[in-house]
Design a protein around this motif. Structure first.
Motif, PDB file in Angstrom:
ATOM      1  N   TRP A   1       0.820  -1.215   0.000  1.00 21.96           N
ATOM      2  CA  TRP A   1       0.000   0.000   0.000  1.00 21.96           C
ATOM      3  C   TRP A   1       0.854   1.264   0.000  1.00 21.96           C
ATOM      4  N   MET A   2       2.042   1.190   0.596  1.00 18.73           N
ATOM      5  CA  MET A   2       2.894   2.375   0.640  1.00 18.73           C
ATOM      6  C   MET A   2       3.361   2.803  -0.746  1.00 18.73           C
ATOM      7  N   ALA A   3       3.521   1.841  -1.648  1.00 16.48           N
ATOM      8  CA  ALA A   3       3.902   2.192  -3.018  1.00 16.48           C
ATOM      9  C   ALA A   3       2.839   3.076  -3.659  1.00 16.48           C
ATOM     10  N   HIS A   4       1.576   2.770  -3.404  1.00 16.94           N
ATOM     11  CA  HIS A   4       0.490   3.576  -3.970  1.00 16.94           C
ATOM     12  C   HIS A   4       0.332   4.898  -3.223  1.00 16.94           C
ATOM     13  N   TYR A   5       0.635   4.899  -1.945  1.00 18.77           N
ATOM     14  CA  TYR A   5       0.627   6.140  -1.159  1.00 18.77           C
ATOM     15  C   TYR A   5       1.670   7.112  -1.717  1.00 18.77           C
ATOM     16  N   ARG A   6       2.839   6.583  -2.070  1.00 15.66           N
ATOM     17  CA  ARG A   6       3.929   7.442  -2.539  1.00 15.66           C
ATOM     18  C   ARG A   6       3.782   7.845  -4.000  1.00 15.66           C
ATOM     19  N   THR A   7       3.150   7.006  -4.815  1.00 15.90           N
ATOM     20  CA  THR A   7       3.171   7.251  -6.263  1.00 15.90           C
ATOM     21  C   THR A   7       1.788   7.444  -6.884  1.00 15.90           C
ATOM     22  N   THR A   8       0.950   6.421  -6.814  1.00 16.20           N
ATOM     23  CA  THR A   8      -0.329   6.459  -7.531  1.00 16.20           C
ATOM     24  C   THR A   8      -1.177   7.653  -7.140  1.00 16.20           C
ATOM     25  N   ALA A   9      -1.335   7.880  -5.850  1.00 14.46           N
ATOM     26  CA  ALA A   9      -2.180   8.982  -5.386  1.00 14.46           C
ATOM     27  C   ALA A   9      -1.648  10.324  -5.857  1.00 14.46           C
ATOM     28  N   ASN A  10      -0.339  10.507  -5.783  1.00  5.12           N
ATOM     29  CA  ASN A  10       0.242  11.781  -6.194  1.00  5.12           C
ATOM     30  C   ASN A  10       0.125  11.998  -7.702  1.00  5.12           C
ATOM     31  N   GLU A  11       0.226  10.913  -8.463  1.00  7.03           N
ATOM     32  CA  GLU A  11       0.027  11.024  -9.909  1.00  7.03           C
ATOM     33  C   GLU A  11      -1.405  11.440 -10.221  1.00  7.03           C
ATOM     34  N   ILE A  12      -2.374  10.859  -9.520  1.00  6.22           N
ATOM     35  CA  ILE A  12      -3.779  11.223  -9.723  1.00  6.22           C
ATOM     36  C   ILE A  12      -3.979  12.707  -9.407  1.00  6.22           C
ATOM     37  N   TRP A  13      -3.436  13.134  -8.297  1.00  2.67           N
ATOM     38  CA  TRP A  13      -3.586  14.533  -7.877  1.00  2.67           C
ATOM     39  C   TRP A  13      -2.980  15.485  -8.908  1.00  2.67           C
ATOM     40  N   GLN A  14      -1.799  15.150  -9.374  1.00  8.56           N
ATOM     41  CA  GLN A  14      -1.123  16.016 -10.344  1.00  8.56           C
ATOM     42  C   GLN A  14      -1.839  16.014 -11.685  1.00  8.56           C
TER      43      GLN A  14
ATOM     44  N   SER B   1      -5.907  -5.297  -1.859  1.00 11.06           N
ATOM     45  CA  SER B   1      -6.425  -4.021  -1.349  1.00 11.06           C
ATOM     46  C   SER B   1      -5.365  -2.937  -1.282  1.00 11.06           C
ATOM     47  N   GLY B   2      -4.130  -3.232  -1.686  1.00 11.15           N
ATOM     48  CA  GLY B   2      -3.054  -2.260  -1.575  1.00 11.15           C
ATOM     49  C   GLY B   2      -3.274  -0.994  -2.368  1.00 11.15           C
ATOM     50  N   THR B   3      -3.790  -1.122  -3.594  1.00  7.37           N
ATOM     51  CA  THR B   3      -4.040   0.065  -4.416  1.00  7.37           C
ATOM     52  C   THR B   3      -5.028   0.984  -3.728  1.00  7.37           C
ATOM     53  N   PHE B   4      -6.125   0.411  -3.239  1.00  3.96           N
ATOM     54  CA  PHE B   4      -7.153   1.237  -2.604  1.00  3.96           C
ATOM     55  C   PHE B   4      -6.653   1.836  -1.293  1.00  3.96           C
ATOM     56  N   MET B   5      -5.979   1.034  -0.476  1.00  7.32           N
ATOM     57  CA  MET B   5      -5.532   1.503   0.835  1.00  7.32           C
ATOM     58  C   MET B   5      -4.540   2.661   0.709  1.00  7.32           C
ATOM     59  N   GLY B   6      -3.505   2.453  -0.100  1.00  7.27           N
ATOM     60  CA  GLY B   6      -2.465   3.465  -0.196  1.00  7.27           C
ATOM     61  C   GLY B   6      -2.923   4.735  -0.884  1.00  7.27           C
ATOM     62  N   THR B   7      -3.650   4.590  -1.980  1.00  2.77           N
ATOM     63  CA  THR B   7      -4.117   5.759  -2.722  1.00  2.77           C
ATOM     64  C   THR B   7      -5.109   6.556  -1.890  1.00  2.77           C
ATOM     65  N   THR B   8      -6.015   5.863  -1.232  1.00  3.55           N
ATOM     66  CA  THR B   8      -7.014   6.541  -0.411  1.00  3.55           C
ATOM     67  C   THR B   8      -6.361   7.319   0.730  1.00  3.55           C
ATOM     68  N   ARG B   9      -5.417   6.714   1.412  1.00  2.00           N
ATOM     69  CA  ARG B   9      -4.774   7.412   2.543  1.00  2.00           C
ATOM     70  C   ARG B   9      -4.120   8.711   2.099  1.00  2.00           C
ATOM     71  N   ARG B  10      -3.446   8.682   0.975  1.00  2.00           N
ATOM     72  CA  ARG B  10      -2.769   9.904   0.502  1.00  2.00           C
ATOM     73  C   ARG B  10      -3.762  10.924  -0.034  1.00  2.00           C
ATOM     74  N   LEU B  11      -4.760  10.492  -0.797  1.00  2.00           N
ATOM     75  CA  LEU B  11      -5.742  11.436  -1.312  1.00  2.00           C
ATOM     76  C   LEU B  11      -6.476  12.139  -0.175  1.00  2.00           C
ATOM     77  N   ARG B  12      -6.744  11.414   0.890  1.00  2.00           N
ATOM     78  CA  ARG B  12      -7.426  12.020   2.046  1.00  2.00           C
ATOM     79  C   ARG B  12      -6.578  13.132   2.666  1.00  2.00           C
ATOM     80  N   GLU B  13      -5.269  12.968   2.628  1.00  3.88           N
ATOM     81  CA  GLU B  13      -4.388  14.021   3.140  1.00  3.88           C
ATOM     82  C   GLU B  13      -4.433  15.247   2.231  1.00  3.88           C
ATOM     83  N   LEU B  14      -4.515  14.999   0.933  1.00  6.98           N
ATOM     84  CA  LEU B  14      -4.522  16.098  -0.024  1.00  6.98           C
ATOM     85  C   LEU B  14      -5.848  16.836  -0.031  1.00  6.98           C
TER      86      LEU B  14
END
Length: 261
Positions: free
Chosen positions: A108-121, A137-150
């Motif tokens: 999930w951390m890989a998606h927190y660091r990359t996928t979510a930020n790519e979506i935001w940008q 569930s890693g894609t959903f967990m990591g991306t969601t956690r980062r998007l919620r911060e943004l």
């Protein structure tokens, strides 16, 4: 894998016949193919526990990369593969690095660091909804956690099969499956339960109407996104909905539904 190699849990560039840890994990196919490819390129042995009913394309790709495959009972799905790999590791704990994609925080951390930020940008911060299927569930967990911060207002919706017996390869019906240790059900704003037939229909429609050949779980994610789009349109709200198309159709073209209807 880089983290495992740095910690001495996995040995790259092994010579033929040498004794060194190889990678082992349970997979329904996609991550296993990535493991096999990297094992071939970086020089470490790969052993995979895989349900025997995965598509012929997946089987051929794994063979082409030279992975050792332990086939498990198709009726047990990915859970059977998980139980098998755990038994193998318990019997020979020093022989393998158990990647454990279902319980590895690096997932999930890989998606927190990359996928979510790519979506935001790429949406310039305009994303309003994020949709993803639940496998590990890693894609959903990591991306969601980062998007919620943004932006805490972003709605994050998970998609999973509507029954334990389904054709959405790689996805888990959480109510009846071994729940991945990295999964947190509380993160989802909503859950959509997808019928296999709806995903099949969407896969065919996208291919024939839009020239997009995508995998079955990806088609299910598109169908879920369109449900949300219809809800938002009925409410008179604009939405920027992002989902993940995690694989293409090349691993599914032997499925009969492409020729039906």
């Amino acid at each position: 894998m880089l983290d495992a190699e740095r910690r001495g849990l996995l040995h790259f560039h092994q010579k033929p016949g040498s004794i060194g840890r190889g990678l082992i994990d349970a997979t329904s196919g996609n991550t296993g193919i990535a493991y096999a490819m990297l094992g071939a390129a970086l020089g470490f042995p790969v052993t995979l526990c895989v349900p025997s009913n995965v598509s012929p394309e997946r089987k051929n790709i794994l063979a082409a990369y030279g992975a050792e495959v332990v086939w498990t009972d198709p009726a047990d799905g990915s859970d059977g593969a998980i139980r098998k790999v755990q038994a193998i590791v318990a019997a020979e704990p020093d022989r393998y690095y158990y990647a454990n994609q279902y319980g590895n925080d690096q997932n999930w951390m890989a998606h927190y660091r990359t996928t979510a930020n790519e979506i935001w940008q790429q949406t310039e911060g305009q994303v309003t909804h994020f949709v993803a299927g639940l496998g590990t569930s890693g894609t959903f967990m990591g991306t969601t956690r980062r998007l919620r911060e943004l932006n805490p207002a972003i709605q994050c919706i998970s998609m999973q099969p509507d029954s334990p017996f389904n054709g959405l390869e790689g996805l888990k019906h959480m109510a009846t499956a071994i729940v991945p240790p990295i999964y947190d059900a509380a993160l989802a704003d909503a859950n959509i339960f997808m019928e296999t037939e709806s995903a099949y229909a969407m896969a065919k429609e996208l291919g024939r109407r839009d020239g997009l050949l995508i995998g079955i779980s990806s088609a299910g994610a598109v169908a879920a996104s369109l449900q949300i789009a219809e809800q938002e349109a009925r409410a008179g709200r604009e939405a920027v909905i992002v989902t993940i198309l995690c694989d293409s159709a090349d691993k599914y073209l032997s499925e009969r539904f492409w020729q039906e209807g």
